[in-house]
Design a protein around this motif. Structure first.
Motif, PDB file in Angstrom:
ATOM      1  N   LEU A 274      -5.423   0.943   2.536  1.00 22.40           N
ATOM      2  CA  LEU A 274      -5.703  -0.489   2.438  1.00 22.40           C
ATOM      3  C   LEU A 274      -6.929  -0.845   3.254  1.00 22.40           C
ATOM      4  CD1 LEU A 274      -4.523  -2.542   5.077  1.00 22.40           C
ATOM      5  CD2 LEU A 274      -2.544  -1.196   4.435  1.00 22.40           C
ATOM      6  N   LEU A 275      -7.445  -2.056   2.974  1.00 25.14           N
ATOM      7  CA  LEU A 275      -8.617  -2.546   3.698  1.00 25.14           C
ATOM      8  C   LEU A 275      -8.203  -3.732   4.554  1.00 25.14           C
ATOM      9  CD1 LEU A 275     -11.102  -2.523   0.678  1.00 25.14           C
ATOM     10  CD2 LEU A 275     -10.848  -0.747   2.440  1.00 25.14           C
ATOM     11  N   ASN A 276      -8.588  -3.707   5.816  1.00 22.39           N
ATOM     12  CA  ASN A 276      -8.338  -4.865   6.680  1.00 22.39           C
ATOM     13  C   ASN A 276      -9.645  -5.624   6.858  1.00 22.39           C
ATOM     14  OD1 ASN A 276      -6.811  -6.580   8.379  1.00 22.39           O
ATOM     15  ND2 ASN A 276      -7.683  -5.565  10.168  1.00 22.39           N
ATOM     16  N   VAL A 277      -9.671  -6.857   6.334  1.00 21.09           N
ATOM     17  CA  VAL A 277     -10.894  -7.664   6.331  1.00 21.09           C
ATOM     18  C   VAL A 277     -10.725  -8.875   7.246  1.00 21.09           C
ATOM     19  CG1 VAL A 277     -12.439  -9.047   4.863  1.00 21.09           C
ATOM     20  CG2 VAL A 277     -11.408  -6.947   3.962  1.00 21.09           C
ATOM     21  N   ASN A 278     -11.733  -9.154   8.045  1.00 25.01           N
ATOM     22  CA  ASN A 278     -11.742 -10.359   8.887  1.00 25.01           C
ATOM     23  C   ASN A 278     -13.008 -11.160   8.625  1.00 25.01           C
ATOM     24  OD1 ASN A 278      -9.409 -10.540  10.999  1.00 25.01           O
ATOM     25  ND2 ASN A 278      -9.920  -8.365  10.839  1.00 25.01           N
ATOM     26  N   ILE A 279     -12.819 -12.459   8.419  1.00 21.23           N
ATOM     27  CA  ILE A 279     -13.929 -13.357   8.093  1.00 21.23           C
ATOM     28  C   ILE A 279     -14.270 -14.189   9.337  1.00 21.23           C
ATOM     29  CG2 ILE A 279     -14.656 -15.278   6.596  1.00 21.23           C
ATOM     30  CD1 ILE A 279     -14.077 -12.784   4.923  1.00 21.23           C
ATOM     31  N   PRO A 280     -15.549 -14.194   9.744  1.00 20.73           N
ATOM     32  CA  PRO A 280     -15.916 -14.965  10.938  1.00 20.73           C
ATOM     33  C   PRO A 280     -15.940 -16.470  10.676  1.00 20.73           C
ATOM     34  CG  PRO A 280     -17.864 -14.013   9.936  1.00 20.73           C
ATOM     35  CD  PRO A 280     -16.693 -13.510   9.140  1.00 20.73           C
ATOM     36  N   ALA A 281     -15.799 -17.235  11.736  1.00 22.77           N
ATOM     37  CA  ALA A 281     -15.820 -18.700  11.610  1.00 22.77           C
ATOM     38  C   ALA A 281     -17.218 -19.194  11.237  1.00 22.77           C
ATOM     39  CB  ALA A 281     -15.346 -19.338  12.909  1.00 22.77           C
TER      40      ALA A 281
ATOM     41  N   ILE B 193     -14.743  -5.016   7.922  1.00 28.12           N
ATOM     42  CA  ILE B 193     -13.836  -4.339   6.998  1.00 28.12           C
ATOM     43  C   ILE B 193     -13.511  -2.955   7.561  1.00 28.12           C
ATOM     44  CG2 ILE B 193     -15.829  -3.663   5.541  1.00 28.12           C
ATOM     45  CD1 ILE B 193     -13.895  -3.874   3.121  1.00 28.12           C
ATOM     46  N   THR B 194     -12.209  -2.693   7.684  1.00 29.48           N
ATOM     47  CA  THR B 194     -11.757  -1.425   8.266  1.00 29.48           C
ATOM     48  C   THR B 194     -10.868  -0.696   7.265  1.00 29.48           C
ATOM     49  OG1 THR B 194     -11.774  -2.397  10.476  1.00 29.48           O
ATOM     50  CG2 THR B 194     -10.514  -0.378  10.210  1.00 29.48           C
ATOM     51  N   PRO B 195     -11.196   0.570   6.968  1.00 31.42           N
ATOM     52  CA  PRO B 195     -10.317   1.359   6.096  1.00 31.42           C
ATOM     53  C   PRO B 195      -9.082   1.787   6.879  1.00 31.42           C
ATOM     54  CG  PRO B 195     -12.135   2.722   6.875  1.00 31.42           C
ATOM     55  CD  PRO B 195     -12.351   1.355   7.454  1.00 31.42           C
ATOM     56  N   ILE B 196      -7.904   1.567   6.302  1.00 32.18           N
ATOM     57  CA  ILE B 196      -6.649   1.861   7.007  1.00 32.18           C
ATOM     58  C   ILE B 196      -5.847   2.918   6.244  1.00 32.18           C
ATOM     59  CG2 ILE B 196      -4.447   0.888   7.848  1.00 32.18           C
ATOM     60  CD1 ILE B 196      -6.804  -0.363   9.307  1.00 32.18           C
ATOM     61  N   LYS B 197      -5.284   3.833   7.024  1.00 32.80           N
ATOM     62  CA  LYS B 197      -4.368   4.841   6.500  1.00 32.80           C
ATOM     63  C   LYS B 197      -3.009   4.561   7.114  1.00 32.80           C
ATOM     64  CE  LYS B 197      -4.655   9.519   6.310  1.00 32.80           C
ATOM     65  NZ  LYS B 197      -5.282  10.849   6.231  1.00 32.80           N
ATOM     66  N   ILE B 198      -1.959   4.582   6.310  1.00 31.20           N
ATOM     67  CA  ILE B 198      -0.641   4.277   6.865  1.00 31.20           C
ATOM     68  C   ILE B 198      -0.073   5.468   7.636  1.00 31.20           C
ATOM     69  CG2 ILE B 198       1.710   3.518   6.326  1.00 31.20           C
ATOM     70  CD1 ILE B 198       0.562   2.349   3.730  1.00 31.20           C
ATOM     71  N   ASP B 199      -0.494   6.657   7.270  1.00 30.51           N
ATOM     72  CA  ASP B 199       0.027   7.863   7.916  1.00 30.51           C
ATOM     73  C   ASP B 199      -0.321   7.877   9.406  1.00 30.51           C
ATOM     74  OD1 ASP B 199       0.812  10.331   8.712  1.00 30.51           O
ATOM     75  OD2 ASP B 199      -0.270  11.439   7.156  1.00 30.51           O
ATOM     76  N   LEU B 200       0.695   7.699  10.246  1.00 27.78           N
ATOM     77  CA  LEU B 200       0.472   7.621  11.686  1.00 27.78           C
ATOM     78  C   LEU B 200       0.603   8.995  12.359  1.00 27.78           C
ATOM     79  CD1 LEU B 200       2.507   4.377  12.502  1.00 27.78           C
ATOM     80  CD2 LEU B 200       0.056   4.555  12.194  1.00 27.78           C
ATOM     81  N   THR B 201       0.810  10.044  11.549  1.00 26.46           N
ATOM     82  CA  THR B 201       0.959  11.382  12.129  1.00 26.46           C
ATOM     83  C   THR B 201      -0.277  11.741  12.937  1.00 26.46           C
ATOM     84  OG1 THR B 201       2.092  11.957  10.081  1.00 26.46           O
ATOM     85  CG2 THR B 201       1.577  13.773  11.585  1.00 26.46           C
ATOM     86  N   SER B 202      -0.049  12.189  14.160  1.00 28.57           N
ATOM     87  CA  SER B 202      -1.176  12.622  14.986  1.00 28.57           C
ATOM     88  C   SER B 202      -1.280  14.150  14.958  1.00 28.57           C
ATOM     89  CB  SER B 202      -0.982  12.073  16.396  1.00 28.57           C
ATOM     90  OG  SER B 202      -2.107  12.364  17.184  1.00 28.57           O
ATOM     91  N   ASP B 203      -1.998  14.728  15.920  1.00 28.58           N
ATOM     92  CA  ASP B 203      -2.317  16.155  15.920  1.00 28.58           C
ATOM     93  C   ASP B 203      -1.068  17.035  16.071  1.00 28.58           C
ATOM     94  OD1 ASP B 203      -3.326  18.664  16.280  1.00 28.58           O
ATOM     95  OD2 ASP B 203      -4.776  18.095  17.825  1.00 28.58           O
ATOM     96  N   MET B 204      -0.670  17.728  15.009  1.00 31.26           N
ATOM     97  CA  MET B 204       0.546  18.549  15.045  1.00 31.26           C
ATOM     98  C   MET B 204       0.335  19.843  15.815  1.00 31.26           C
ATOM     99  SD  MET B 204       2.530  17.979  11.467  1.00 31.26           S
ATOM    100  CE  MET B 204       1.296  18.591  10.356  1.00 31.26           C
TER     101      MET B 204
ATOM    102  N   ALA C 194       0.824  -1.217   0.000  1.00 34.74           N
ATOM    103  CA  ALA C 194       0.000   0.000   0.000  1.00 34.74           C
ATOM    104  C   ALA C 194       0.854   1.262   0.000  1.00 34.74           C
ATOM    105  CB  ALA C 194      -0.941  -0.013   1.201  1.00 34.74           C
ATOM    106  N   SER C 195       2.062   1.170   0.588  1.00 35.32           N
ATOM    107  CA  SER C 195       2.922   2.352   0.643  1.00 35.32           C
ATOM    108  C   SER C 195       3.416   2.755  -0.751  1.00 35.32           C
ATOM    109  CB  SER C 195       4.105   2.112   1.586  1.00 35.32           C
ATOM    110  OG  SER C 195       5.034   1.230   0.998  1.00 35.32           O
ATOM    111  N   PHE C 196       3.278   1.857  -1.721  1.00 38.17           N
ATOM    112  CA  PHE C 196       3.616   2.198  -3.107  1.00 38.17           C
ATOM    113  C   PHE C 196       2.366   2.552  -3.916  1.00 38.17           C
ATOM    114  CE2 PHE C 196       7.226  -0.461  -1.785  1.00 38.17           C
ATOM    115  CZ  PHE C 196       8.249   0.455  -2.011  1.00 38.17           C
ATOM    116  N   GLY C 197       1.273   2.777  -3.216  1.00 43.90           N
ATOM    117  CA  GLY C 197       0.042   3.205  -3.888  1.00 43.90           C
ATOM    118  C   GLY C 197      -0.748   2.081  -4.528  1.00 43.90           C
TER     119      GLY C 197
END
Ligand SMILES: [Mn+2]
Length: 258
Positions: free
Chosen positions: A172-179, A239-250, A118-121
């Protein structure tokens, strides 16, 4: 269209074949994954050891590439050595065992591979299957797991990603499938709080010296709307939308520094 498939459970794991099965009617697939079990290795990159790439005949008769390193190593070699074009889709998984909550995101090798791509788009999906037996999580595909429902959901999602890419601002999308899935919908959820309390087992080696083994007990800290609650309690496909940018409140930091 091309998809890169990787994981952290190793090239011989059955989950990566399930991913391949899910998307091979949509695009060309390239399987490049670590040779060994790498769960929990996170986004580690090998810098002080040489890496080998070996061809593997997968159980469906096709060829995959096993990299003697981490999931991030595998993705890096896939993108800059094996594939001659950037893929339209990257899938990490299907992982055996869920990947939930804030803390697991940076520990998981499944997410490590996904974050690298994802870091390469590259539009990326990290996907994990809940298993009810704890002892099979770290096996390398020796025990058969039913990935049929997961493959079906992944196919649905991959179709959309190949057509539209990911929405603006989502890496990226983080997906988890239930049993035991309760329906065939995707439940959009936030990352929950910490999922595991660490259990450190201390034992003695044959020479009387102590050694330590880190394990974890899952618990539910977070409520409705969190990935852990909706997956584990409600048996929803999360399904969770994820952003790699971890920058918090500047601005609050600037204020604080005054
Ligand atoms: Mn794993």
């Amino acid at each position: 269209m091309k998809a890169l498939l990787s994981n952290d459970d190793g090239i011989t794991a059955s989950g990566i074949l399930a991913s391949k099965k899910a998307v091979e009617n949509l695009c060309d697939t390239y399987v490049v994954a670590p040779e060994t079990q790498q769960s929990g290795i996170g986004h580690a990159l090998t810098l002080y050891e040489p890496l080998r790439v070996n061809e593997y005949t997968l159980r469906d008769g096709s060829i995959g590439y096993g990299v003697s390193g981490t999931p991030t190593d595998a993705v890096t070699i896939a993108l800059f050595e094996i594939m001659d074009e950037k893929p339209d889709l990257m899938i990490s998984g299907i992982n055996t065992g869920y990947n939930l909550g804030k803390a697991e995101l940076t520990t998981s090798g499944t997410l490590g591979a996904a974050i690298e791509a994802a870091s390469f788009g590259i539009p990326t999906i990290a996907i994990s299957q809940e298993v009810t037996r704890d002892d099979i999580k770290f096996e390398k595909g020796k025990i058969e797991i039913d990935f049929d429902f997961a493959s079906k959901m992944l196919n649905k999602l991959a179709k959309i990603v190949l057509k539209k890419g990911l929405p603006e601002g989502i890496d990226l999308l983080n997906v988890n499938i239930p049993a035991n899935p309760s329906d065939e919908e995707f439940e959009v959820v936030r990352l929950g709080d910490r999922m595991y309390s660490p259990i450190i087992q201390k034992r003695q080696d044959p020479r009387g010296k102590p050694y330590y083994w880190i394990n974890g007990e899952p618990y539910e800290l977070d409520g409705p709307g969190s990935d852990g609650y909706e997956l584990r309690r409600e048996q929803k496909t999360t399904i969770t939308p994820i952003k790699i940018d971890l920058t918090s409140d500047m601005s609050s930091l600037k204020e604080w520094l005054k």
